[in-house]
Motif scaffolding. Structure first.
Motif, short mmCIF file in Angstrom:
data_model
loop_
_atom_site.label_atom_id
_atom_site.label_comp_id
_atom_site.label_asym_id
_atom_site.label_seq_id
_atom_site.Cartn_x
_atom_site.Cartn_y
_atom_site.Cartn_z
N ALA A 162 0.83 -1.21 0.00
CA ALA A 162 0.00 0.00 0.00
C ALA A 162 0.86 1.26 0.00
N LEU A 163 1.92 1.27 0.79
CA LEU A 163 2.78 2.45 0.85
C LEU A 163 3.53 2.66 -0.47
N ALA A 164 3.73 1.60 -1.22
CA ALA A 164 4.41 1.72 -2.52
C ALA A 164 3.57 2.50 -3.53
N LEU A 165 2.30 2.73 -3.23
CA LEU A 165 1.42 3.48 -4.13
C LEU A 165 1.58 4.99 -3.98
N ARG A 166 2.39 5.43 -3.03
CA ARG A 166 2.61 6.87 -2.85
C ARG A 166 3.27 7.48 -4.08
N ARG A 167 2.81 8.66 -4.44
CA ARG A 167 3.40 9.37 -5.57
C ARG A 167 4.72 10.00 -5.14
N PRO A 168 5.66 10.14 -6.05
CA PRO A 168 6.95 10.76 -5.68
C PRO A 168 6.81 12.16 -5.10
N ASP A 169 5.83 12.94 -5.61
CA ASP A 169 5.67 14.31 -5.10
C ASP A 169 4.77 14.37 -3.87
N ARG A 170 4.19 13.22 -3.47
CA ARG A 170 3.31 13.12 -2.31
C ARG A 170 2.15 14.11 -2.37
N ARG A 171 1.63 14.36 -3.56
CA ARG A 171 0.51 15.28 -3.71
C ARG A 171 -0.68 14.60 -4.41
N GLY A 172 -0.77 13.30 -4.28
CA GLY A 172 -1.93 12.60 -4.80
C GLY A 172 -3.16 12.86 -3.96
N SER A 173 -4.30 12.43 -4.43
CA SER A 173 -5.52 12.59 -3.63
C SER A 173 -5.36 11.81 -2.33
N THR A 174 -5.92 12.34 -1.27
CA THR A 174 -5.70 11.78 0.06
C THR A 174 -6.30 10.38 0.16
N ALA A 175 -5.49 9.45 0.65
CA ALA A 175 -5.92 8.08 0.92
C ALA A 175 -5.43 7.72 2.32
N LEU A 176 -6.36 7.60 3.26
CA LEU A 176 -6.01 7.28 4.64
C LEU A 176 -6.09 5.77 4.85
N LEU A 177 -4.96 5.18 5.19
CA LEU A 177 -4.88 3.76 5.45
C LEU A 177 -5.24 3.47 6.90
N THR A 178 -5.97 2.40 7.15
CA THR A 178 -6.15 1.79 8.47
C THR A 178 -6.61 2.78 9.53
N HIS A 179 -7.63 3.58 9.21
CA HIS A 179 -8.05 4.61 10.18
C HIS A 179 -9.37 4.23 10.85
N GLY A 180 -9.31 3.14 11.63
CA GLY A 180 -10.40 2.76 12.50
C GLY A 180 -9.99 2.95 13.94
N ALA A 181 -10.39 2.03 14.82
CA ALA A 181 -9.99 2.14 16.24
C ALA A 181 -8.58 1.64 16.42
N ASN A 182 -8.37 0.38 16.07
CA ASN A 182 -7.01 -0.14 16.02
C ASN A 182 -6.94 -1.15 14.90
N PRO A 183 -6.16 -0.76 13.89
CA PRO A 183 -5.33 0.45 13.78
C PRO A 183 -6.15 1.72 13.59
N GLY A 184 -5.53 2.86 13.92
CA GLY A 184 -6.14 4.16 13.72
C GLY A 184 -6.10 4.98 14.99
N LEU A 185 -7.18 4.92 15.76
CA LEU A 185 -7.31 5.71 16.98
C LEU A 185 -6.11 5.54 17.91
N VAL A 186 -5.61 4.31 18.02
CA VAL A 186 -4.55 4.05 19.00
C VAL A 186 -3.27 4.82 18.69
N SER A 187 -3.03 5.13 17.43
CA SER A 187 -1.84 5.94 17.11
C SER A 187 -1.99 7.36 17.65
N HIS A 188 -3.20 7.88 17.65
CA HIS A 188 -3.44 9.21 18.22
C HIS A 188 -3.41 9.16 19.75
N LEU A 189 -3.96 8.08 20.33
CA LEU A 189 -3.89 7.91 21.78
C LEU A 189 -2.45 7.82 22.24
N LEU A 190 -1.61 7.17 21.46
CA LEU A 190 -0.20 7.02 21.84
C LEU A 190 0.47 8.38 21.96
N LYS A 191 0.23 9.26 21.00
CA LYS A 191 0.86 10.58 21.06
C LYS A 191 0.38 11.36 22.28
#
Length: 457
Positions: free
Chosen positions: A124-153
């Motif tokens: 999935a990460l290999a689909l990133r464009r070199p300029d990183r300006r493609g349309s936004t695609a959020l991976l794995t943004h549920g509770a876990n994975p997702g919410l827990v990364s924000h809780l960690l910070k």
């Protein structure tokens, strides 16, 4: 919206509540019409169609154009294929886990390393464009994975404040890694205890769960995976490293549902959880890694420690006895839940004050009062996915992103009204607590934060 199981049903009222749109601006594509009446009650149309490698382009192309949103809440539909469809068309995208096409998790022809979330994440990460300006695609943004990364910070900042460290939220990946290293975070558990129950008990030949049975069986049968910390000195005999990619994680040559670990939550106390693979175990470990050139200077060990509801535990025992052949019947607990709480958070270990758990304690009564069509488990997922949809609409050209790369202080305020009690608790519990009373085990007593000590053998 692709998929309309328990998460799709739960997020629909949230989207209509928080986003200014008409119901006729939403279309649900689902492989069956079983739940079409729920969508119809909200004025939303359903298209009964299973997406496959052969038809997904022809089905989606007439429906989606620049500025539209594809919310992927399905199983057995390739996330990479859908992102590849969305990017050149300027279509926004979000999923709650990275899925392969049907059979990809359990294909015996694939070596274990190819069936891991590590491999799916790298693709999935290999689909990133070199300029990183493609349309936004959020991976794995549920509770876990997702919410827990924000809780960690937030948890890292809480611990820093408790230690009188005058620090603001870091503004870079390296800054978060430096903060975690400064606080001596050695291990991070995504520690979850689900106590929801129904008066209707599990029957023989039935898999019961508080969220998708099909998705849970898929991930339960994948190899166990964990982010591998720089402090670890006992490489598991049944573990293997990957031959490419970020190298932040390892996998075990056994299913996650046959691998248990010791962990702790405030309400549940000490527990044996399942080391179920999740992409946050890899992404968090990767995100917090500090390097000196090619050498890893710091990385915590990160993994999921999941104690599902009691009937799901019984279901996993039965699944293992059937040699991982799924039961004939599936039952997702929802309206029949009559008690219980889903306690989901991050457990940071190695700190000067012991261990610190920060997260959500959400009861079934609270979940039902906050939003219809949800259990405590689903609402933690749907609230975070809803927040991700809103963020992506406000930031439409950010390319492919993981939760760890998002601004936690923008996401958490959108989620918090739906998370019940937000709790931060210190504990003196370690994986060695009470271990010397009955058996002389092979432990590393000099360092309680070694994975060897957490694993139940």
């Amino acid at each position: 919206m692709v998929g309309f199981g328990c998460i799709g049903q739960g997020i629909l009222p949230l989207l209509l509540r928080h986003i200014e749109m008409r119901p006729d601006q939403v279309l649900i594509i689902s492989r069956g019409d079983t739940n079409a009446a729920i969508a119809g009650a909200y004025g939303v149309a359903c298209l009964a169609r299973a997406l496959t490698p052969d038809n997904y382009n022809s089905v989606l192309a007439p429906l989606l154009g620049a500025g539209d949103f594809l919310l992927n809440l399905s199983v057995d539909v390739s996330s990479a294929a859908l992102i590849g469809f969305c990017q050149p068309r300027g279509v926004l995208y979000l999923d709650t886990c990275i899925e392969p096409w049907a059979g990809g998790y359990l294909d015996p022809a694939l070596p274990p390393s190819r069936r891991t979330n590590y491999a799916l994440r790298e693709a999935a990460l290999a689909l990133r464009r070199p300029d990183r300006r493609g349309s936004t695609a959020l991976l794995t943004h549920g509770a876990n994975p997702g919410l827990v990364s924000h809780l960690l910070k937030q948890a890292l900042l809480n611990v820093a404040h408790h230690n009188d460290l005058d620090t603001e939220a870091p503004d870079s990946r390296e800054g978060w890694g430096q903060l975690a290293a400064k606080l001596n975070v050695r291990a991070v558990h995504i520690a979850e205890r689900d106590t929801q129950a129904s008066t209707r008990r599990k029957a023989l030949g039935e898999f019961v769960n508080t969220w998708s049975v099909e998705a849970f069986i898929d991930e339960a049968c994948q190899p166990a995976e964990l982010g591998w910390g720089s402090h670890e000195r006992h490489f598991p005999a049944d573990a293997a490293r990957h031959d490419a990619g970020c190298q932040a994680a390892i996998y075990l040559k056994r299913p996650g549902a046959s691998t248990r670990v010791r962990s702790w939550t405030p309400l549940g106390g000490p527990m044996h959880g399942y080391l179920i693979t999740h992409s946050e175990s890899i992404s968090i470990a990767d995100y917090l890694t500090l390097r000196d050139g090619a050498n890893v200077r710091y990385r915590p060990t990160v993994h999921y420690a999941y104690h599902p509801c009691d009937d799901a535990v019984l279901s996993l025992h039965e699944l293992a006895a059937r040699n991982w052949l799924a039961q004939e019947r599936a039952h997702v607990l929802k309206h029949d839940i009559n008690s219980g709480t889903d306690e989901l958070g991050v457990l940071l270990m190695g700190l000067s004050r012991g261990a610190y758990w920060y997260g959500s304690q959400l009861s079934i009564e609270q979940a039902r009062a906050l939003c219809p069509e949800n259990s405590a488990t689903s609402l933690q997922v749907t609230a975070t996915a809803m927040a991700g949809v809103i963020w992506a609409m406000k930031n439409p050209s950010r390319d492919v992103l993981e939760p760890d790369e998002l601004p936690f202080d923008e996401i958490l305020p959108l989620c918090r009204p739906y998370l019940g009690q937000m709790v931060g608790v210190y504990t003196d519990w370690t994986a060695l607590s009470g271990r010397a009373r009955l058996f002389d085990e092979d432990l590393d007593r000099d360092d309680p934060w070694q994975f060897k000590n957490f694993r139940v053998t």
